[in-house]
Motif scaffolding. Structure first.
Motif, mmCIF file in Angstrom:
data_model
loop_
_atom_site.group_PDB
_atom_site.id
_atom_site.type_symbol
_atom_site.label_atom_id
_atom_site.label_comp_id
_atom_site.label_asym_id
_atom_site.label_seq_id
_atom_site.Cartn_x
_atom_site.Cartn_y
_atom_site.Cartn_z
ATOM 1 N N MET A 154 0.822 -1.202 0.000
ATOM 2 C CA MET A 154 0.000 0.000 0.000
ATOM 3 C C MET A 154 0.862 1.261 0.000
ATOM 4 O O MET A 154 0.543 2.231 -0.680
ATOM 5 N N ALA A 155 1.953 1.252 0.760
ATOM 6 C CA ALA A 155 2.820 2.430 0.850
ATOM 7 C C ALA A 155 3.471 2.744 -0.497
ATOM 8 O O ALA A 155 3.667 3.911 -0.843
ATOM 9 N N VAL A 212 2.128 2.201 -3.420
ATOM 10 C CA VAL A 212 1.111 2.797 -4.285
ATOM 11 C C VAL A 212 0.968 4.286 -3.981
ATOM 12 O O VAL A 212 0.850 5.115 -4.882
ATOM 13 N N VAL A 213 1.000 4.644 -2.695
ATOM 14 C CA VAL A 213 0.928 6.054 -2.299
ATOM 15 C C VAL A 213 2.159 6.801 -2.814
ATOM 16 O O VAL A 213 2.047 7.908 -3.339
ATOM 17 N N ALA A 249 1.734 7.368 -6.476
ATOM 18 C CA ALA A 249 0.769 8.438 -6.758
ATOM 19 C C ALA A 249 1.403 9.811 -6.547
ATOM 20 O O ALA A 249 1.221 10.718 -7.369
ATOM 21 N N PHE A 250 2.146 9.974 -5.460
ATOM 22 C CA PHE A 250 2.807 11.261 -5.218
ATOM 23 C C PHE A 250 3.877 11.541 -6.269
ATOM 24 O O PHE A 250 4.078 12.690 -6.667
#
Length: 129
Positions: free
Chosen positions: A1-2, A4-5, A8-9
């Motif tokens: 999950m980290a 993916v974040v 995105a950033f």
């Protein structure tokens, strides 16, 4: 999950950089193509400022002073008393381009770096799945 974040950033940061560079290129081209051309007087750099002020008269007789669009790291810095050619936006004379001092290289670097970050973010997002 980290990851993916992070991806995105990375993509968002790349988009911001690419858009900033594209906007700078567009403004420079537009002002150079359709702006009015005149001579500006370089005034002394004010205490605490990094760039000198340019003073010029518009076609309708207004006297305008703007901060020089040229970075202080220029090969030959502008000196007080110099006269330089500029192009300015007739509708907003505060928007100027120093003729021969356009910074298209920096704007292109922003577009390239932004595109690279978008690709990197996309690769990160695909690698996680």
């Amino acid at each position: 999950m980290a990851v993916v974040v992070l991806a995105a950033f990375t993509v968002l940061g790349g988009l911001v950089a690419a858009l900033a560079g594209a906007y700078g290129l567009r403004q420079t081209r537009r002002i150079t193509a359709v702006g009015a051309v005149t001579q500006a007087l370089v005034k002394a750099t004010l205490p605490g400022a990094e760039r000198p002020t340019l003073q010029f008269e518009t076609g309708d007789g207004r006297v305008v002073e703007v901060v020089s669009p040229v970075p202080p790291s220029r090969r030959r810095p502008l000196a007080a008393g110099d006269r330089v050619g500029i192009a300015y936006d007739v509708e907003d004379p505060r928007e100027t381009v120093l003729i021969g001092g356009e910074r298209t290289g920096l704007d292109r670097a922003f577009v390239g770096a932004g595109a690279a970050l978008v690709v990197l973010g996309a690769v990160l997002a695909v690698a996680v799945r």
